[in-house]
Design an enzyme around this catalytic site. Structure first.
Site, PDB file in Angstrom:
ATOM      1  N   HIS A 255      50.864  18.880   5.688  1.00 18.80           N
ATOM      2  CA  HIS A 255      51.463  20.355   5.460  1.00 18.80           C
ATOM      3  C   HIS A 255      52.387  20.339   4.033  1.00 18.80           C
ATOM      4  CE1 HIS A 255      52.127  24.253   6.603  1.00 18.80           C
ATOM      5  NE2 HIS A 255      52.500  24.108   7.914  1.00 18.80           N
TER       6      HIS A 255
ATOM      7  N   THR B  54      35.151  12.330  10.448  1.00 19.22           N
ATOM      8  CA  THR B  54      35.133  11.284  11.708  1.00 19.22           C
ATOM      9  C   THR B  54      34.599  11.894  12.727  1.00 19.22           C
ATOM     10  OG1 THR B  54      36.298   9.631  12.810  1.00 19.22           O
ATOM     11  CG2 THR B  54      37.356  11.799  12.327  1.00 19.22           C
TER      12      THR B  54
END
Length: 506
Positions: free
Chosen positions: A477, A425
């Site tokens: 994560h 992006t």
């Protein structure tokens, strides 16, 4: 006898709840009439009658849980159904009275306008603004209405020449694939209404001089109305000679550039009184964006790490070869192709960033389908550049350019919006200096590009001014460790600051 079956409920949806039956056992029903409403954890669905007749057995009552393919009930072709079912047809017969041009009976046929299949896992859509009114003449393949889904906008064209005799699903109505949304009178029935259309058009003969206006899609019509551009003055670039939304925007930009005086005077013009608040229903696309972003935050253990890259080498290389590149390949050389190349190389080194979690499994992707976020007037969409690892810089620029134009013109297909393995992006085009992008689930990583700013940096013990860009990697994560995330960004930084690594495959 015809069974009433539970339809496909969408990708990953395995059950639904009976919300409401609209009919009772023994009531007469018509084909395609809504009989029952179902609620799932994602959407609400309407189940229509498969045939004319009488609602017989109801197998599941309101509140029951059902699965796709379950028989909800049946429609019986009982003798008592013929009279009530025939009544709506008789009620439709006086429709020619609306134009008031003729009293002759309409003996022609009626052609149904149905909602098309809107793509895999798309179970419903919202009717936009009808381009025609009841009683107006239509031509085969002329766009009648645009249906907005949570992914793309689908145009519905007239299946035959005739007159739009009935609008079953009004503006804003929720519809499902295969549902009847309108009726077109053909043959003798159509001739009853045709005289009314020329009578209304007679005071404006100039309209006949612009046949292109008869084939404008609803999106193009809205854009033309908002920008004040006359469609007759717009150069069409569509595949069938039709005007695209991008054509109207380009014409509006050209008019603005040619007439700076009115633009300068506009701020001083008095503005009409505006309400203090205005309530506007969210579009399906905006609702989907909101839902998916919140799901992403609630599902993934998201973390963002940052780095910065000196863009001097890329900018110098681009400035040196951009003219020859465009002349040879027919496309401008931008920064996105360098970033895509750098991302693919980094993904090959750190495969966890190109993977996704499925339950207790990790799916490692050996293909590199890069999603590129594109801002449109309806919201953010992420079309996918397939097999980016096999593309040259020119191939990447062409692919991204084509996807961007399709996104802005509302012509993206569902296939172009699904299956990405990683997303890029670029908030820098809007002036963003730094951001923390949100994951595009089920992907495990998204790279945020930002504005290139001249900043003082230390190089070999000297303070110099360099064009610098902050890079942000948001990652899941649960699957990507901090060391892998940092290493991933370092790989991108190395490739941008030394583009020769692309050629040497380092």
């Amino acid at each position: 006898m015809a069974d009433i079956l539970t339809p496909a409920l969408g990708e990953s949806v395995t059950e639904a709840t009976i919300a409401r039956w609209t009919k009772k056992a023994g009531d007469p029903v018509r084909k395609d009439e809504v009989l029952v409403e179902l609620d799932t954890d994602k959407v609400s669905l309407e189940v229509v009658s498969p045939a004319d007749g009488v609602l017989g057995e109801i197998a599941f009552k309101e509140g029951d849980t059902i699965t796709p393919g379950a028989v909800l009930g049946r429609v019986d072709a009982a003798e008592g159904a013929t009279a009530p079912v025939a009544e709506p047809a008789a009620a439709e017969a006086p429709a020619p009275e609306a134009p008031g041009a003729d009293t002759a009976p309409a003996s022609g046929g009626l052609v149904e306008v149905r909602t098309p299949v809107m793509g895999e896992s798309v179970a419903e859509g919202t009717i936009g603004t009808w381009a025609k009114k009841v009683g107006e003449a239509v031509r085969k393949d002329e766009v009648l209405v645009e249906i907005e889904t949570d992914k793309v906008a689908v145009e519905v064209s007239a299946p035959a020449d005739g007159v739009l005799s009935e609008i079953v699903a009004a503006d804003g109505a929720t519809v499902t694939p295969g549902q009847v949304i309108g009726m077109i009178a053909t043959g003798a029935a159509a001739t009853v209404s045709f005289p009314a259309a020329p009578a209304a058009a007679a005071p404006a003969p100039a309209a006949a001089a612009s046949p292109a206006a008869q084939t404008l899609s609803p999106a193009v019509q809205r854009t033309a109305a908002q920008t004040g551009v006359d469609p007759a003055q717009v150069a069409a670039t569509g595949p069938k000679g039709n005007i695209l939304k991008g054509d109207v925007l380009a014409a509006a930009a050209s008019l603005t550039a040619q007439a700076p005086a009115p633009v300068a005077a506009a701020p001083s013009a008095p503005r009409p009184d505006q309400p203090r608040e205005e309530r506007v229903k969210m579009t399906r696309l905006r609702q989907t964006i909101a839902r998916r972003l919140k799901e992403s935050q609630n599902t993934a253990a998201q973390l963002t790490t940052f780095n910065e890259a000196d863009m001097s080498a890329v900018m110098a290389l681009r400035n040196q070869h951009k003219d020859a590149f465009e002349k040879r390949h027919g496309v401008k050389l931008g920064f996105m192709s360098f970033f895509v190349k750098a991302v693919v190389n980094a993904l090959q080194d750190i495969p966890a960033v190109n993977a996704e979690i499925d339950g207790t499994d990790i799916i490692y992707k050996n293909h590199y389908d890069i999603g590129v976020a594109v801002g449109t007037d309806k919201g953010l969409v992420v079309p996918v550049l397939r097999d980016a690892d096999a593309l040259s810089l020119a191939g990447i620029e062409k692919g991204i350019g084509d996807l961007g134009r399709a996104a802005r013109d509302g012509e993206l297909t569902l296939d172009q919006l699904q299956g990405g393995t990683f997303t890029i992006t670029n908030g820098g085009i809007y002036g963003s200096l730094m951001s923390t992008p949100i994951l595009n689930m089920p992907q495990s990583g998204i790279l945020g590009m930002h504005n290139i700013v001249q900043r003082p940096v230390a190089v070999d013990g000297q303070v110099v001014i360099r064009p610098m860009m902050y890079l942000a990697l948001s990652y899941d994560h649960r699957i990507v460790d901090g060391k892998e995330a940092v290493t991933f960004l370092v790989r991108i930084k190395e490739h941008l600051e030394d583009p020769a690594r692309f050629l040497l495959d380092l």
